[in-house]
Scaffold this active site. Structure first.
Site, PDB file in Angstrom:
ATOM      1  N   CYS A  85     -22.830  60.802  75.475  1.00 13.33           N
ATOM      2  CA  CYS A  85     -23.276  60.306  76.781  1.00 13.33           C
ATOM      3  C   CYS A  85     -24.776  60.053  76.703  1.00 13.33           C
ATOM      4  O   CYS A  85     -25.507  60.850  76.111  1.00 13.33           O
ATOM      5  CB  CYS A  85     -22.968  61.354  77.847  1.00 13.33           C
ATOM      6  SG  CYS A  85     -23.492  60.859  79.489  1.00 13.33           S
ATOM      7  N   HIS A 126     -14.495  59.244  81.906  1.00 11.14           N
ATOM      8  CA  HIS A 126     -15.810  59.860  81.682  1.00 11.14           C
ATOM      9  C   HIS A 126     -16.708  59.642  82.909  1.00 11.14           C
ATOM     10  O   HIS A 126     -17.362  60.569  83.392  1.00 11.14           O
ATOM     11  CB  HIS A 126     -16.422  59.239  80.418  1.00 11.14           C
ATOM     12  CG  HIS A 126     -17.778  59.739  80.057  1.00 11.14           C
ATOM     13  ND1 HIS A 126     -18.014  60.554  78.962  1.00 11.14           N
ATOM     14  CD2 HIS A 126     -18.997  59.544  80.642  1.00 11.14           C
ATOM     15  CE1 HIS A 126     -19.311  60.834  78.907  1.00 11.14           C
ATOM     16  NE2 HIS A 126     -19.937  60.224  79.905  1.00 11.14           N
ATOM     17  N   GLU A 127     -16.701  58.424  83.423  1.00 12.46           N
ATOM     18  CA  GLU A 127     -17.578  58.123  84.567  1.00 12.46           C
ATOM     19  C   GLU A 127     -17.065  58.786  85.855  1.00 12.46           C
ATOM     20  O   GLU A 127     -17.856  59.213  86.690  1.00 12.46           O
ATOM     21  CB  GLU A 127     -17.727  56.607  84.748  1.00 12.46           C
ATOM     22  CG  GLU A 127     -18.172  55.826  83.508  1.00 12.46           C
ATOM     23  CD  GLU A 127     -19.357  56.420  82.768  1.00 12.46           C
ATOM     24  OE1 GLU A 127     -20.143  57.157  83.377  1.00 12.46           O
ATOM     25  OE2 GLU A 127     -19.473  56.150  81.560  1.00 12.46           O
ATOM     26  N   HIS A 130     -18.397  62.171  85.951  1.00 10.39           N
ATOM     27  CA  HIS A 130     -19.799  62.193  86.406  1.00 10.39           C
ATOM     28  C   HIS A 130     -19.871  62.237  87.935  1.00 10.39           C
ATOM     29  O   HIS A 130     -20.711  62.926  88.508  1.00 10.39           O
ATOM     30  CB  HIS A 130     -20.546  60.944  85.934  1.00 10.39           C
ATOM     31  CG  HIS A 130     -21.168  61.070  84.570  1.00 10.39           C
ATOM     32  ND1 HIS A 130     -22.119  62.016  84.266  1.00 10.39           N
ATOM     33  CD2 HIS A 130     -20.988  60.354  83.444  1.00 10.39           C
ATOM     34  CE1 HIS A 130     -22.494  61.876  83.000  1.00 10.39           C
ATOM     35  NE2 HIS A 130     -21.820  60.869  82.479  1.00 10.39           N
TER      36      HIS A 130
HETATM   37  C1  LIG Z   1     -16.319  56.791  75.744  1.00  7.87           C
HETATM   38  S1  LIG Z   1     -16.781  57.384  77.229  1.00  7.87           S
HETATM   39  C2  LIG Z   1     -18.515  57.484  77.030  1.00  7.87           C
HETATM   40  C3  LIG Z   1     -19.242  56.901  78.162  1.00  7.87           C
HETATM   41  C4  LIG Z   1     -20.717  57.107  78.083  1.00  7.87           C
HETATM   42  N1  LIG Z   1     -21.319  56.807  79.334  1.00  7.87           N
HETATM   43  C5  LIG Z   1     -21.996  57.714  80.015  1.00  7.87           C
HETATM   44  O1  LIG Z   1     -21.732  58.013  81.157  1.00  7.87           O
HETATM   45  C6  LIG Z   1     -21.319  56.182  77.048  1.00  7.87           C
HETATM   46  O2  LIG Z   1     -21.568  56.638  75.942  1.00  7.87           O
HETATM   47  O3  LIG Z   1     -21.497  55.034  77.339  1.00  7.87           O
END
Ligand SMILES: CSCC[C@H](NC=O)C(=O)O
Length: 136
Positions: A85, A126-127, A130
């Site tokens: 991230c 993932h988002e 968050h």
């Molecule tokens: C594969 S999910 C990873 C998502 C991550 N974004 C951050 O919130 C990023 O590395 O862009």
């Protein structure tokens, strides 16, 4: 406008509030900031640029998709994965679902539903984490 990326984990662990139409201009900041980090980043939540609203952006194809108030309405086939991230250092293990359906308001505040699989689904999960203040 390109915004600085928040890396303070305490701040990132605060859950975001529901977005409203008044938050629509956030889409531009998220697109500009994601584009500026395109080499290292495939998605972003608004709290990563300091705005605690439930808004995310995900690079699902050539164009990024901005989602206001996204909610997961189905998920199937959990699998283990390691993710990084922009707001954190290193890679961390987690569990994601291979196939999801997400409901949200788009940039025109129209309701939309997408079914996503594999890496696209992983980015959105993932988002969404968050938005709840959950880090990998
Ligand atoms: C594969 S999910 C990873 C998502 C991550 N974004 C951050 O919130 C990023 O590395 O862009």
């Amino acid at each position: 406008m390109i915004k600085p990326i928040i890396t303070d984990t305490h701040q990132l662990q605060q859950p975001s509030r529901l977005a409203s139409r008044a938050d629509l201009p956030l889409a531009t900041d998220l697109k500009d900031t994601l584009t500026a980090h395109r080499d290292a980043c495939v998605g972003m939540a608004a709290n990563m640029i300091g705005v605690h609203k439930r808004v995310i952006i995900a690079q699902l194809g050539p164009l990024p998709v901005v989602m206001f108030n996204p909610t997961l309405t189905s998920k199937a086939q959990p699998y283990p994965v390691k993710e990084g991230c922009l707001s954190l250092t290193g890679q961390r293990p987690t569990t994601r679902y291979k196939r999801i359906t997400v409901d949200f308001f788009n940039e025109h505040w129209q309701r939309q539903q997408l079914t996503l699989t594999d890496f696209a689904a992983e980015i959105v999960q993932h988002e969404l984490d968050h938005c709840q203040g959950i880090l990998i």
